[in-house]
Write an enzyme that holds these catalytic residues in place. Structure first.
Site, mmCIF file in Angstrom:
data_model
loop_
_atom_site.group_PDB
_atom_site.id
_atom_site.type_symbol
_atom_site.label_atom_id
_atom_site.label_comp_id
_atom_site.label_asym_id
_atom_site.label_seq_id
_atom_site.Cartn_x
_atom_site.Cartn_y
_atom_site.Cartn_z
ATOM 1 N N ASN A 108 0.805 -1.215 0.000
ATOM 2 C CA ASN A 108 0.000 0.000 0.000
ATOM 3 C C ASN A 108 0.851 1.284 0.000
ATOM 4 O O ASN A 108 2.026 1.243 -0.335
ATOM 5 C CB ASN A 108 -1.072 -0.004 1.089
ATOM 6 N N HIS A 134 2.836 0.138 -3.228
ATOM 7 C CA HIS A 134 3.231 -1.267 -3.402
ATOM 8 C C HIS A 134 4.696 -1.472 -3.810
ATOM 9 O O HIS A 134 5.002 -2.303 -4.673
ATOM 10 C CB HIS A 134 2.324 -1.933 -4.455
ATOM 11 N N HIS A 208 -1.380 -10.001 -3.297
ATOM 12 C CA HIS A 208 -2.418 -9.171 -3.921
ATOM 13 C C HIS A 208 -3.373 -9.994 -4.790
ATOM 14 O O HIS A 208 -3.758 -9.562 -5.880
ATOM 15 C CB HIS A 208 -1.750 -8.066 -4.736
ATOM 16 N N SER A 209 -3.794 -11.173 -4.306
ATOM 17 C CA SER A 209 -4.758 -11.960 -5.086
ATOM 18 C C SER A 209 -6.113 -11.265 -5.111
ATOM 19 O O SER A 209 -6.567 -10.723 -4.106
ATOM 20 C CB SER A 209 -4.910 -13.353 -4.479
ATOM 21 N N GLU A 345 -5.966 -7.997 1.631
ATOM 22 C CA GLU A 345 -4.512 -7.958 1.728
ATOM 23 C C GLU A 345 -4.136 -7.779 3.194
ATOM 24 O O GLU A 345 -4.307 -6.681 3.740
ATOM 25 C CB GLU A 345 -3.973 -6.796 0.909
#
Ligand code: BGC
Length: 380
Positions: A108, A134, A208-209, A345
């Site tokens: 993030n 990220h 990050h799925s 997440e």
């Protein structure tokens, strides 16, 4: 020959009769197959397919540590792939919103990409104007990771490792990172992160799925029923940086402390939802200790699939794929429209390096960063 058969039979008996092997057995049985997945700047990358004894399969590439597929049964036993992504490496090499990837060094946003450690200032590249998101332009999602396949004693999974150089993407300290993925016979995908540094630094790793329990590309996620083990969230400004406040979710669209559909209040008049274009917020877990505990549970009524998330982290970013706009063509030629996937997440809070009241993301030499998350699938 006979001696080795006898030895195998004996070994089998010892393992079968020893109850303390029960927990090992949860991870031991996943079968791993390895395929070529293509080349990244001349280097071959692979796809590792973990399969457990229920037929659940998880595919992971060492490019970005990306989870490309999670195939789990629905209530009728048919396997469906519940994560967004692409059929081939090319999709992952082109621009995409971090589908399935390991995120680092910092999951993030960091406000304007700037922070201080021991009064020394650091400036990260701005890849999400005006902030850093990220881990920057070449984050952990774009690394080719080294891979060790686990032997049967260690569990059915793979261990990815990488060295992030001192100053890489603006972060101080040479970081040694390992991320271990394993699949258990309880239909759990385990992710275990570790890191050490040679200089004081900050770190916040996650995966990050994007999930859709109806199956990737099969519509939006608004009917999924979600509970988050949280009574508070961290509101953000219009650039999605936390204001520093921690607010109660009670009587707001952020209250998922009892199960609600994701869509029930996503379009309500609420300034926070407007900032994110939907949910894109960090939830403060009720138990924010570093013990492994339940984070959230999501159920999709038409397929009967359910996913529970457990983690050692104090927070979770709940993101509803608000920036997906149908331009990305994913697996099987299906396009991914707005809210076709959601992310949970697990993480420390965004912008923690600039927020004294948030749990610290600092890592010092001599310490070990540890974080563990489990995505556990079942049916109802
Ligand atoms: C962020 C979103 C971002 C998405 C994809 C999420 O973790 O919170 O704002 O759009 O990742 O980059």
């Amino acid at each position: 020959m006979y001696r080795s058969m006898l030895f195998s039979a004996l070994l089998f008996l010892i393992i079968a009769c020893n109850p303390s092997n029960e927990s090992k057995d949860r991870v031991m049985q996943a079968r791993i197959t390895k395929e070529s997945f293509g080349n990244v700047k001349g280097e071959e990358v692979f796809l590792y397919i973990l399969e457990n004894r229920n037929g659940m399969k998880v595919s992971i590439t060492n490019y970005g540590g990306i989870v490309t597929k999670i195939q789990v049964p629905d209530r009728d036993g048919s396997l469906g792939d519940v994560v967004l992504g692409f059929d081939s490496l090319k999709g992952y090499l082109d621009d995409h919103p971090y589908f399935g990837a390991i995120i680092g060094r910092y999951g993030n946003r960091i406000d304007k990409g700037a922070f201080e450690i021991n009064e020394e200032s650091f400036q990260l590249p701005i890849n999400n104007d005006p902030n850093s998101l990220h881990g920057g332009f070449q984050g952990f999602d774009k690394k080719v990771w080294q891979v060790k396949e686990h032997t049967i004693e260690e569990g059915g999974g793979i261990e990815l490792s990488s060295i992030s150089k001192d100053g890489e993407e603006g972060y101080p300290g040479k970081l040694n990172v390992t991320v271990e993925y394993a699949l258990t016979n309880d239909n759990e995908l385990l992710i275990d992160y570790r890191a050490t540094t040679d200089k004081p630094t900050v770190i916040n790793l996650t995966n990050h799925s994007y999930f859709n329990l109806k199956g990737a590309g099969n519509g939006n996620v608004l009917e999924h029923v979600l509970r988050i083990e949280s009574d508070q969230f961290t509101p953000v400004d219009e650039t999605l940086i936390p204001t520093g406040a921690v607010e109660n979710v009670k009587n707001t669209p952020f209250d998922f402390s009892t199960p609600k559909t994701i869509g029930e209040r996503i379009d309500s008049e609420n300034i926070q939802l407007q900032h994110g274009g939907g949910y894109d917020h960090n939830f403060v877990l009720r138990d924010s200790s570093s013990k492994l505990k339940s984070v959230a549970i999501v159920y999709e009524p038409s397929s009967g699939r359910q996913m529970e998330v457990l983690s050692t982290e104090p927070g979770v970013q709940f993101y509803t794929g608000n920036f997906l706009d149908g331009t990305l063509i994913g697996k099987g030629g299906k396009s991914y429209n707005k809210r076709y996937g959601f992310c949970l997440e697990t993480q420390h809070f965004p912008d923690s390096p600039n927020q004294e009241k948030f749990p610290s993301t600092r890592l010092d030499p001599g310490e070990e960063y540890r974080s563990k998350t489990i995505y556990k699938f079942s049916i109802r």
